[in-house]
Design an enzyme around this catalytic site. Sequence first.
Site, PDB file in Angstrom:
ATOM      1  CG  ASP A  75     -12.371 -46.474   8.091  1.00  5.51           C
ATOM      2  OD1 ASP A  75     -12.527 -45.380   8.676  1.00  5.51           O
ATOM      3  OD2 ASP A  75     -11.442 -46.676   7.284  1.00  5.51           O
ATOM      4  CD  GLU A 137      -8.107 -42.041   9.158  1.00  9.47           C
ATOM      5  OE1 GLU A 137      -7.118 -41.318   9.387  1.00  9.47           O
ATOM      6  OE2 GLU A 137      -8.120 -43.265   9.398  1.00  9.47           O
TER       7      GLU A 137
END
Length: 386
Positions: A75, A137
């Site tokens: 991400d 994350e």
Amino acid sequence: MVDAADATAILAELVAFDTTSRESNLEFIEYVEERLARVGASSTRVASADGRKANLFATLGPMVAGGVVLSGHTDVVPVDGQPWTTDPWTLTRRGDRLYARGACDMKGFLALALAAVPEAMSGRLARPVHLAFSYDEEVGCLGAPAMIAELARHLPPPSAVIVGEPTGMEVVGGHKGITSYEIVVRGHEAHSSLPHLGVSANMEAVGLMRELTDLAMRLEEEGDPESPFHPPHATLTIGQIAGGTAVNILARECRFVFDLRCPPGQDPNAIIAPFLARCAAVDRSLRARFSEAGVIATRRSSTPSFAAEADGPAERLARRLAGDNGPRRAVAYAAEAGQFQQAGFAAVICGPGSIEQAHQPDEYIDTAQMERGAAFMRRMLDALTG
């Protein structure tokens, strides 16, 4: 042979996926699965609870102990409102810089790991390379724990986990942890000329935020000047505030979010406990006046810190592969290395790019960093051959 040009071509494909944390990453995961399948490598998904996202892990080479885990998150942070001068979803080269969202943080590392796949599957490795790609994350290291649990259950113990956050290909052996909370204060609306007839959620929230500000100042004063972290102390910041309807209405609701970042050895739960007790006291007081009023404190994330492993196997290996003989280093941001360490893995942080470019408009990675990353991967494969 792992080549920087090949990795750059892969990077161009990776950044084209909008994997902003609020979006699904499944198209990205499917792309990785297809690349692995082409060379005969199987992979395993670890899906999120709602099925919109997934972690992925794969083993390249023999299923034996002593391998190396290459770990990174899929991400990226949003580009909303940032003044980009290039298309953030198209890799753009200007001189020696490669621009795109995620080029630095941290699809550059993922591209290098994928560029190493064909050689890792060539049959020459005596010990394996494990890929471990996570989701979410950037919003609190939320996806990795389920994947790490699966790795611990199903893989022969690896010798090292290399988390490829951008460090300029220098080895980092410690990071702070992060704990974040959302506080929702609910009041009772009334005309602002008659404050005794209601409760302003904003006014109550300001009092609570004042306590957090005082706590942040105390943490700064108590910092250890010998700490390897910069800043050396635990930090607390309020990142978001929203509340109120109009200037002449006592606010019905106010929400704010804060994060607490602690070096190893400091317990975030103990630090924040007095504030949470204060929230509970304010909640009881407000509910006694109006049934709908009160305070709700919700923990959004809790990522453990990463403590330096003195002469640990992961740091020894990473320093040898990176050609790094420099001082021990620690970083103030949080990463997934602490989660791996908590699960019993020897870990280290080392990846291409500079954290100073992360999350910025016109994020970029230098081509020299891709070259250094490719050399690191080549040395790693050589080390796993013998």
